[in-house]
Design a protein around this motif. Sequence first.
Motif, short mmCIF file in Angstrom:
data_model
loop_
_atom_site.label_atom_id
_atom_site.label_comp_id
_atom_site.label_asym_id
_atom_site.label_seq_id
_atom_site.Cartn_x
_atom_site.Cartn_y
_atom_site.Cartn_z
N VAL B 11 2.44 -1.40 -6.42
CA VAL B 11 1.64 -2.46 -5.80
C VAL B 11 1.92 -2.47 -4.31
O VAL B 11 3.08 -2.61 -3.89
CB VAL B 11 2.00 -3.84 -6.40
N LEU B 12 0.87 -2.30 -3.51
CA LEU B 12 1.03 -2.43 -2.06
C LEU B 12 0.84 -3.89 -1.70
O LEU B 12 -0.23 -4.46 -1.89
CB LEU B 12 0.01 -1.56 -1.33
N ASP B 13 1.90 -4.49 -1.20
CA ASP B 13 1.95 -5.94 -1.03
C ASP B 13 1.85 -6.29 0.45
O ASP B 13 2.81 -6.14 1.19
CB ASP B 13 3.27 -6.44 -1.63
N LEU B 14 0.67 -6.78 0.85
CA LEU B 14 0.48 -7.18 2.25
C LEU B 14 0.68 -8.68 2.43
O LEU B 14 0.44 -9.21 3.50
CB LEU B 14 -0.94 -6.81 2.70
N THR B 15 1.11 -9.36 1.36
CA THR B 15 1.16 -10.82 1.42
C THR B 15 2.38 -11.30 2.20
O THR B 15 3.39 -10.62 2.29
CB THR B 15 1.22 -11.44 0.02
N MET B 16 2.24 -12.51 2.74
CA MET B 16 3.34 -13.13 3.48
C MET B 16 3.40 -14.61 3.15
O MET B 16 2.49 -15.16 2.55
CB MET B 16 3.14 -12.92 4.97
N GLY B 31 8.89 -5.31 -13.43
CA GLY B 31 9.11 -3.88 -13.30
C GLY B 31 8.19 -3.15 -12.36
O GLY B 31 8.36 -1.93 -12.18
N ALA B 32 7.21 -3.82 -11.76
CA ALA B 32 6.32 -3.12 -10.83
C ALA B 32 7.10 -2.62 -9.61
O ALA B 32 8.08 -3.25 -9.19
CB ALA B 32 5.18 -4.04 -10.38
N GLU B 33 6.66 -1.50 -9.05
CA GLU B 33 7.23 -1.04 -7.78
C GLU B 33 6.41 -1.69 -6.67
O GLU B 33 5.38 -1.19 -6.24
CB GLU B 33 7.15 0.49 -7.68
N VAL B 34 6.88 -2.85 -6.24
CA VAL B 34 6.17 -3.59 -5.20
C VAL B 34 6.68 -3.14 -3.83
O VAL B 34 7.88 -3.23 -3.56
CB VAL B 34 6.38 -5.11 -5.37
N ILE B 35 5.78 -2.64 -3.01
CA ILE B 35 6.15 -2.22 -1.66
C ILE B 35 5.60 -3.25 -0.68
O ILE B 35 4.39 -3.35 -0.48
CB ILE B 35 5.62 -0.82 -1.33
N LYS B 36 6.50 -4.03 -0.14
CA LYS B 36 6.10 -5.07 0.81
C LYS B 36 5.91 -4.44 2.18
O LYS B 36 6.83 -3.83 2.72
CB LYS B 36 7.19 -6.15 0.88
N ILE B 37 4.70 -4.57 2.70
CA ILE B 37 4.40 -3.96 4.00
C ILE B 37 4.34 -5.04 5.07
O ILE B 37 3.56 -5.99 4.98
CB ILE B 37 3.08 -3.17 3.91
N GLU B 38 5.21 -4.89 6.04
CA GLU B 38 5.21 -5.78 7.20
C GLU B 38 5.03 -4.90 8.43
O GLU B 38 4.88 -3.69 8.32
CB GLU B 38 6.53 -6.54 7.30
N CYS B 76 8.64 -1.85 3.68
CA CYS B 76 8.26 -0.80 4.62
C CYS B 76 7.56 -1.44 5.80
O CYS B 76 6.75 -2.36 5.62
CB CYS B 76 7.31 0.19 3.93
N ALA B 77 7.89 -1.00 7.00
CA ALA B 77 7.22 -1.50 8.20
C ALA B 77 6.13 -0.51 8.59
O ALA B 77 6.41 0.68 8.80
CB ALA B 77 8.22 -1.67 9.34
#
Lengths: 373, 355
Positions: B11-16, B31-38, B76-77
């Motif tokens: 999951v590409l997570d753009l939320t804040m 269990g999802a691989e959540v990648i938080k993008i900031e 990840c930034a």
Amino acid sequence: MSDPDSSLADLRVLDLSDGVAGAYCTKLFGDYGAEVLILEPPGGHPLRRHGPFPKDRPDPETGALWLYLGTNKRSVTLDIARPTGAALFRRLLAEAEVVVESFPPGRMDALGLGFEELRRIKRRIVLLSVTPYGQDGPWAGRPATNLTAFAAGGQMSLTGEPDREPLKNAGYQAEYQAGLQAFAAAALAAHYADAFDVPQHIGIAAMECMASVLELYLPWWAYLKRDISKRRGNVMSGMVGVFPTADGHIGLHVMPRNWPWFCRALGREDLIEDERFRTNYSRLQHNDELEAIVYAWAAEQKAKDVYRRAGEARAPIASVHTLQDHLDSPQLRAREYFHAAAGCGSGVTMVDQNRSLKAAASGREDAPAFRLG
Amino acid sequence: MERLPLHGVRVLDLTMAWAGPYATRLLADMGAEVIKIEAVNNWDLLRAFTGQPPNVERVWNKSPYFNHVNRNKYGCALDLSHPRGKELFLRLVAVSDAVIENFRSEVMENLGLTYEVLSQVKPQLIFISMPSHGKTGPEAHFIAYGTNVEQLSGLCHLTGYADGPPQKTGISYGDPMAGVAAAGALALARWQRRRRGRGQYVEVAQRENLINVIGEYKDERFADVVSRYRNQDALDAIIAAWTKERTKEQAADALAAAGVPASPVLSVPEVFQSEHLRSRRFFETVAHADAGTWEMEGPHWRFSETPGHVRLPAPCFGEHNDYVLRGLLGLSEEEVEALRTEGITGETPNWAVHE
């Protein structure tokens, strides 16, 4: 009732629950197009006895709560505590993906219908148990209502004025929180069972649902051992709170990035670069002055005018909406939130990539709650 | 033991802030691989709620609020407003299952990252937007945070003392409620994708989601006046005289023993110490590279076959840049360094953004 075009029509949910939490959980399944069957005890579902009723005349078919939560479901009268009912339940189970129940912990086992037995009948079953305190632990069997669960979950202690008694959120919010969480957990488990052949018994405790969303209050206590959870009423600061206007109330929720837009919405561009208010830190340092400015400004405004102006000015200010405001809302009307039948929209629009969003939103009519039996 | 239900789901997570990150926390717990993008100039404002002096070293990694809401995720930034950042993001979309965002309603369109664009790259993609008012309608561009959402829903109007004004509730109630709804919608979109072979766009309008839990349209305070039991005030006085002679625990225990629903109003520290929650092992220990070790609430969806746990601490800012940029996208060390030099990625957020 399920929409024949919906690809959730093959997700079948049996609802044995007796409260708002379970009913809201299965209502969401029904709203999205799953096939929901309520198994009502003889005498009718307990929620049928809840008012308000038209003209204050109790009628099992007309209670507002029942009409709302019963939308998009079918109903059959069936007593699983009797042999005939239990046998029918087993047959229905073979065709179901999810069972929702809210009995006191241990009741399903005592009926010979515990999780081990259900998975023996239907290998991939998801059993969802939603209760105030969960399936184990010293409080598991405690008598409880929405009110006591709300008190136990920590949110009540945060709600209300500092010098008065704590408040419950309006309505059945402990139950709605648990029901919404139950829906999401069961939906996820249903997909997993379907795709990977793994059954699941899910326990949802309203108390834990609430304890998991104590905003920054629990994290600050857990990590910093700093308790900032004192009740603070309507005004957290000059940037976050509910303030009286000349004719009603508005709420502000101004984050650091919103400051310039907020000042413009106030008609006070001079405050943007005011040394007292230039950073979030300095605004908190001068909060008394800021609150005084906001109170004085708000007292001269009309709530709905502010809402429109602030909205156009991109400032996070909302008027406190009444139920009549919902019915009058140009936004909710434009989005066709209210449907023809007794229910209302799910708030979530699942848009097939080949259909426009508007068509998806308007192309559906809710089925009213089913009559008893 | 079976693998976690969302194992292998990226999951590409753009939320804040709270609403979106609460949704992705639920997914990460399962269990999802959540990648938080900031990004260096667009990072999650919860990192600023530190409760500590700003001169504490790497204080942006030590916000307890952020670290509770973002556990079990990767970080990840990546600057999506830069053409190179956008290009890399689209490459990530191609190897992901879902994208989720809770920006202002027009932001994804301004970035050129709409569902139409992303689904070209990956037709199976599930794309979830969580705008406060929805993406359509005359108020779509209005801005609202969690407490505004409850003001817009009727909850604020209906809550309060019998003789008082509308009341703010104790938390930014609209946020977690929208988060749970989004997690549920993702689950159903996966059910549908398995049958149709393609993903879809899902919109969670936070305001409408909260109106749903006011469902039965009853103005309690008026109803209370109409239907109030006779002599309620006298009864309250009698009960209060009894409860005031006891601690809240004694009173609740005595009532519960007699079969009467009762609970003490637990404060936040009392919830944290609750014997009931402790016996259910609700709190779990987490160890974080910068923030140290403490206890946080564990996953409250209790799955019998695949129980969730706190497996990973919340990501430090840019902690998994190498995993994402080199591991998933195959960039070389030099290419990542070039991104760092241009500020497209990085490990230090620009603190002034949320000052």
